[in-house]
Scaffold this motif. Sequence first.
Motif, PDB file in Angstrom:
ATOM      1  N   LEU B  70      39.472  14.251 -18.178  1.00 40.49           N
ATOM      2  CA  LEU B  70      39.156  13.505 -19.409  1.00 40.49           C
ATOM      3  C   LEU B  70      39.637  12.063 -19.289  1.00 40.49           C
ATOM      4  N   LEU B  73      36.962  10.052 -17.851  1.00 41.12           N
ATOM      5  CA  LEU B  73      35.962   9.683 -18.868  1.00 41.12           C
ATOM      6  C   LEU B  73      36.489   8.556 -19.752  1.00 41.12           C
ATOM      7  N   PRO B  80      33.789  12.837 -24.343  1.00 44.44           N
ATOM      8  CA  PRO B  80      33.622  14.112 -23.643  1.00 44.44           C
ATOM      9  C   PRO B  80      32.685  15.078 -24.350  1.00 44.44           C
ATOM     10  N   LEU B 113      35.174  19.734 -26.765  1.00 45.53           N
ATOM     11  CA  LEU B 113      34.627  19.919 -25.424  1.00 45.53           C
ATOM     12  C   LEU B 113      34.287  21.391 -25.206  1.00 45.53           C
ATOM     13  N   VAL B 131      33.891  17.248 -15.500  1.00 37.47           N
ATOM     14  CA  VAL B 131      33.645  16.931 -16.912  1.00 37.47           C
ATOM     15  C   VAL B 131      32.408  16.066 -17.066  1.00 37.47           C
ATOM     16  N   GLY B 133      30.481  13.546 -20.034  1.00 39.80           N
ATOM     17  CA  GLY B 133      30.597  12.849 -21.314  1.00 39.80           C
ATOM     18  C   GLY B 133      29.413  11.931 -21.520  1.00 39.80           C
TER      19      GLY B 133
END
Lengths: 322, 322
Positions: B70, B73, B80, B113, B131, B133
């Motif tokens: 995260l 991001l 996210p 998330l 991840v 986003g």
Amino acid sequence: MEFRLIERIRELTAQPRDDVRIGIGDDAAVLAVPAGQELAVAIDTLVEGVHFPRGTAAADIGWKALAVNLSDLAAMGASPAWALLALTLPDADAAFVEGLAEGFAKLAQPHRLALVGGDTTRGPLSISVAVHGFVPPGKALVRSGARVGDAVLVTGTLGDAAAGLHALQPPLRDDDPRASLREFLIERLNRPTPRLAAGTALRGQASACIDISDGLLADLGHVCVASGVGAEIDAALLPRSSALMALYDEAGALQFALSGGDDYELCFTVPAQRLADVQADLSRLGCGVTRIGRIVEGAGVRVRGTDGEWLTTDRAGWEHFA
Amino acid sequence: MEFRLIERIRELTAQPRDDVRIGIGDDAAVLAVPAGQELAVAIDTLVEGVHFPRGTAAADIGWKALAVNLSDLAAMGASPAWALLALTLPDADAAFVEGLAEGFAKLAQPHRLALVGGDTTRGPLSISVAVHGFVPPGKALVRSGARVGDAVLVTGTLGDAAAGLHALQPPLRDDDPRASLREFLIERLNRPTPRLAAGTALRGQASACIDISDGLLADLGHVCVASGVGAEIDAALLPRSSALMALYDEAGALQFALSGGDDYELCFTVPAQRLADVQADLSRLGCGVTRIGRIVEGAGVRVRGTDGEWLTTDRAGWEHFA
């Protein structure tokens, strides 16, 4: 070291895609999904000693790490676009990294797959790849759509990869007449071909689809659970390679075909009225396709032996932590 | 076992998102990126003994594996949306898996998330998270935009996580007055807070941004290389926590603040005319922000000591395989 593998794969693949707005080298990649497409994503890890034997060539590991993920996209009917790669290896072995990059790139290139990011760390050898592909809204092939009366089909031949793993020991001499047959099986283990063209051809045709990673019985079993149905398959119909049949007896070859993992063929179901069209479509793509059974009421997968009796199996494919 | 961790995290987070068309349980997830948004993607791996000490609590590992991603991001200014998780662990330890799921879910929940897929395999303990986003087109924060004259800023305080790693041994008795200070530093190591709100606030404001994972000097160095500039920072301006200053002398605290990894604060650059606005915006979010230096012509990062002399450093943050 941090980015040398990632950069090297980028050099070897060298396929600019204009949907990659920011690629390798920043904190994250920035990507544009085309209008009218949804995103299919999957992740799979290969661990040394679990998913491939110690001593496997680096190029084979690089190929297979991508192949098993592309196979997941194929099973959804998605077209590949981008990948992320996380490599953990014990030391900065330049030859190993070069081999890995070559194997990965060799499979990525014809599919125009762009590596957009990654991470390299020190530790016991393992490689995780996350892949991203496109599929039109509502067209993804799911596991849950099999209906009673549908035919069950598979691409290619079954059991080769498991036989290849078995055939790795002991090595044969080069002049042994069986050496080339074993080579074929080992190639099937180390360099599986994700059935991407078949997957996209099955959009709107197959009622359910899965790729065979854990073995036919286990994976068709997942389809049955997700769809709330059972399946009956005929041992006599299972497609098996001539190499498999030449090197193993009927019982051994059947066991590999039913329960062997790592083939990465597709197993899918098709309503009876579309069966002939689907078989023709896949044959036109050069993809072998065989009807092996049908979906029935109930639960679970039953196998009818060549003598017409139901087989009992003590092992439904290999499962991690089983 | 294959899906128990993944399913458990889904149970614990339980946040349906209507952009998840097909979630956990098929060959791949199918996702819809909102119109007018681009996709930011990153992957990072944590390996036992490399990125966290043996004996680290499972919940801390689960939290941190998501947090470090995260943070990537955040450094791009992205919001996210989805994650994939690949876990390798030596055996099917139910308590460990439960702890990991709790730690991951605790951080995922407030950010809405959704975990959309994963893979669990047997092998030496490591965890990779990918991840995804969203960021509006053209608004991502890159490393390459720093310009001569820009101010260099950081969020939060620096050096706490590296000091926390150092403070893990030897353990203090509970009645030691320094125990709570050490707890703070260890919490900063094990439960880093990705600066997501700050990252999105910096869209259109910061000229360059990176998260501090390898240490301020190393990461600001990446910004300088990508932007073709140099940077000068003042040791006296570096934000350091009262816990760090209480437990270490000036030289030790400075070393941690300059070169310690794992803080996951943002380091970013801002043109002079926007400096006051940016500081006010981040303060309004409750995010500490400190100007520590400026971008200059040339290359590399120089540090001015409290006596006004340039420091020489023998170590520019830890790099894997350095």
